[in-house]
Design a protein around this motif. Structure first.
Motif, PDB file in Angstrom:
ATOM      1  N   ARG A  55       2.725   2.166  76.790  1.00 27.11           N
ATOM      2  CA  ARG A  55       2.932   2.682  75.422  1.00 27.11           C
ATOM      3  C   ARG A  55       3.955   1.815  74.695  1.00 27.11           C
ATOM      4  NH1 ARG A  55       1.982   7.479  72.990  1.00 27.11           N
ATOM      5  NH2 ARG A  55       1.288   8.336  74.970  1.00 27.11           N
ATOM      6  N   ASP A  56       5.007   1.415  75.394  1.00 26.82           N
ATOM      7  CA  ASP A  56       6.022   0.560  74.777  1.00 26.82           C
ATOM      8  C   ASP A  56       5.426  -0.741  74.257  1.00 26.82           C
ATOM      9  OD1 ASP A  56       8.162   2.261  75.030  1.00 26.82           O
ATOM     10  OD2 ASP A  56       9.378   0.868  76.197  1.00 26.82           O
ATOM     11  N   ASP A  57       4.511  -1.337  75.014  1.00 20.86           N
ATOM     12  CA  ASP A  57       3.884  -2.578  74.567  1.00 20.86           C
ATOM     13  C   ASP A  57       3.153  -2.365  73.244  1.00 20.86           C
ATOM     14  OD1 ASP A  57       4.754  -4.052  76.814  1.00 20.86           O
ATOM     15  OD2 ASP A  57       3.012  -3.398  77.968  1.00 20.86           O
ATOM     16  N   LEU A  58       2.487  -1.236  73.116  1.00 17.84           N
ATOM     17  CA  LEU A  58       1.768  -0.929  71.883  1.00 17.84           C
ATOM     18  C   LEU A  58       2.750  -0.626  70.750  1.00 17.84           C
ATOM     19  CD1 LEU A  58      -0.937  -0.572  70.494  1.00 17.84           C
ATOM     20  CD2 LEU A  58      -1.037   1.763  71.414  1.00 17.84           C
ATOM     21  N   LEU A  59       3.793   0.141  71.033  1.00 20.36           N
ATOM     22  CA  LEU A  59       4.810   0.425  70.017  1.00 20.36           C
ATOM     23  C   LEU A  59       5.447  -0.864  69.512  1.00 20.36           C
ATOM     24  CD1 LEU A  59       6.513   3.508  71.689  1.00 20.36           C
ATOM     25  CD2 LEU A  59       5.340   3.528  69.476  1.00 20.36           C
ATOM     26  N   VAL A  60       5.759  -1.768  70.420  1.00 23.63           N
ATOM     27  CA  VAL A  60       6.360  -3.054  70.037  1.00 23.63           C
ATOM     28  C   VAL A  60       5.412  -3.816  69.123  1.00 23.63           C
ATOM     29  CG1 VAL A  60       7.019  -5.335  70.909  1.00 23.63           C
ATOM     30  CG2 VAL A  60       7.915  -3.283  72.003  1.00 23.63           C
ATOM     31  N   ALA A  61       4.140  -3.870  69.478  1.00 20.64           N
ATOM     32  CA  ALA A  61       3.169  -4.613  68.669  1.00 20.64           C
ATOM     33  C   ALA A  61       3.066  -4.035  67.258  1.00 20.64           C
ATOM     34  CB  ALA A  61       1.809  -4.611  69.352  1.00 20.64           C
ATOM     35  N   VAL A  62       3.005  -2.714  67.157  1.00 22.67           N
ATOM     36  CA  VAL A  62       2.893  -2.075  65.845  1.00 22.67           C
ATOM     37  C   VAL A  62       4.163  -2.309  65.040  1.00 22.67           C
ATOM     38  CG1 VAL A  62       2.697   0.148  64.634  1.00 22.67           C
ATOM     39  CG2 VAL A  62       1.237  -0.341  66.619  1.00 22.67           C
ATOM     40  N   TYR A  63       5.314  -2.058  65.646  1.00 18.56           N
ATOM     41  CA  TYR A  63       6.565  -2.185  64.908  1.00 18.56           C
ATOM     42  C   TYR A  63       6.859  -3.636  64.538  1.00 18.56           C
ATOM     43  CZ  TYR A  63      11.221  -1.235  63.211  1.00 18.56           C
ATOM     44  OH  TYR A  63      12.320  -1.128  62.406  1.00 18.56           O
ATOM     45  N   ALA A  64       6.547  -4.555  65.430  1.00 18.15           N
ATOM     46  CA  ALA A  64       6.776  -5.976  65.139  1.00 18.15           C
ATOM     47  C   ALA A  64       5.989  -6.406  63.905  1.00 18.15           C
ATOM     48  CB  ALA A  64       6.415  -6.830  66.346  1.00 18.15           C
ATOM     49  N   GLU A  65       4.766  -5.907  63.769  1.00 16.64           N
ATOM     50  CA  GLU A  65       3.980  -6.222  62.573  1.00 16.64           C
ATOM     51  C   GLU A  65       4.606  -5.621  61.321  1.00 16.64           C
ATOM     52  OE1 GLU A  65      -0.212  -5.564  62.611  1.00 16.64           O
ATOM     53  OE2 GLU A  65      -0.536  -7.137  64.114  1.00 16.64           O
ATOM     54  N   GLU A  66       5.160  -4.426  61.440  1.00 15.28           N
ATOM     55  CA  GLU A  66       5.825  -3.799  60.291  1.00 15.28           C
ATOM     56  C   GLU A  66       7.044  -4.617  59.857  1.00 15.28           C
ATOM     57  OE1 GLU A  66       4.628  -1.268  58.639  1.00 15.28           O
ATOM     58  OE2 GLU A  66       3.078  -0.660  60.054  1.00 15.28           O
ATOM     59  N   VAL A  67       7.822  -5.057  60.827  1.00 13.39           N
ATOM     60  CA  VAL A  67       9.002  -5.870  60.528  1.00 13.39           C
ATOM     61  C   VAL A  67       8.575  -7.198  59.894  1.00 13.39           C
ATOM     62  CG1 VAL A  67      10.932  -7.169  61.558  1.00 13.39           C
ATOM     63  CG2 VAL A  67      10.479  -4.803  62.263  1.00 13.39           C
ATOM     64  N   GLN A  68       7.540  -7.799  60.455  1.00 16.90           N
ATOM     65  CA  GLN A  68       7.050  -9.068  59.926  1.00 16.90           C
ATOM     66  C   GLN A  68       6.580  -8.905  58.475  1.00 16.90           C
ATOM     67  OE1 GLN A  68       3.689 -10.680  62.058  1.00 16.90           O
ATOM     68  NE2 GLN A  68       4.102 -12.741  61.341  1.00 16.90           N
ATOM     69  N   ALA A  69       5.900  -7.825  58.174  1.00 18.10           N
ATOM     70  CA  ALA A  69       5.426  -7.585  56.808  1.00 18.10           C
ATOM     71  C   ALA A  69       6.597  -7.388  55.845  1.00 18.10           C
ATOM     72  CB  ALA A  69       4.505  -6.370  56.773  1.00 18.10           C
TER      73      ALA A  69
END
Length: 182
Positions: A55-69
């Motif tokens: 789950r952490d891997d998925l949370l990181v992927a989602v949040y990293a995209e939000e930060v990048q945007a």
């Protein structure tokens, strides 16, 4: 070490999973069933776990995209010509407040670990660099007081994230009046 290059279908699956996770986490919170994410992405559970073992891997992927945007929006604003620098700064700060209010749970949901600490530092550094560029541009234009610290603005904006939107707008206006060059 460079990231592994994915085949087009694998990249598409990954993107679909991240988009579905973004929607499901927004709807049900970060503890939403991963099966629901796979179902909405129309991808099998095995594929989900192949891309995101935890789950952490998925949370990181989602949040990293939000930060990048959010970072991209700040960089775009800093690169605009013929605009008022203070307007750009405060539009980005309003977006940052919304980000913290709406997406902060993603980052806070990660399991405590060295990796989480490193990611938080990386994401924080990205936000500091973004607001720093906007502050510097406004200061160079003479529109912002020279003593304005970008980190202070981030802390103020993060604190506003718990308030109602109408209150946030007023608080940002108060901060703006306090930091513009006279």
């Amino acid at each position: 070490m460079s990231p592994v290059k994915l085949r087009a279908d694998a990249r598409r699956n990954r993107e679909q999973l991240i988009e579905a996770a973004r929607e499901v986490f927004a709807e049900f919170g970060t503890q939403a069933p991963l099966d629901e994410i796979a179902r909405r992405a129309r991808i099998g559970n095995a594929t989900l776990y192949r891309h995101f073992p935890t789950r952490d891997d998925l949370l990181v992927a989602v949040y990293a995209e939000e930060v990048q945007a959010l970072r991209a929006a700040g960089l775009h604003a800093a690169g605009l010509d013929n605009t008022v620098e203070v307007d750009q700064l405060f539009e980005w700060l309003a977006a940052f407040v919304r980000h913290v209010a709406e997406k902060g749970d993603l980052a806070r949901s990660l399991e405590p670990s060295t990796r989480r600490s490193e990611l938080h530092e990386e994401w924080h550094a990205a936000m500091v660099a973004t607001v720093g560029g906007l502050v510097e541009r406004a200061q160079e234009a003479g529109a912002l007081r020279a003593d304005v610290d970008p980190v202070d603005l981030l802390v103020l904006a993060a604190g506003m994230a718990t308030a109602e939107p109408v209150r946030v707008k007023r608080m940002l206006q108060m901060v703006r009046r306090g930091v513009v060059a006279v």
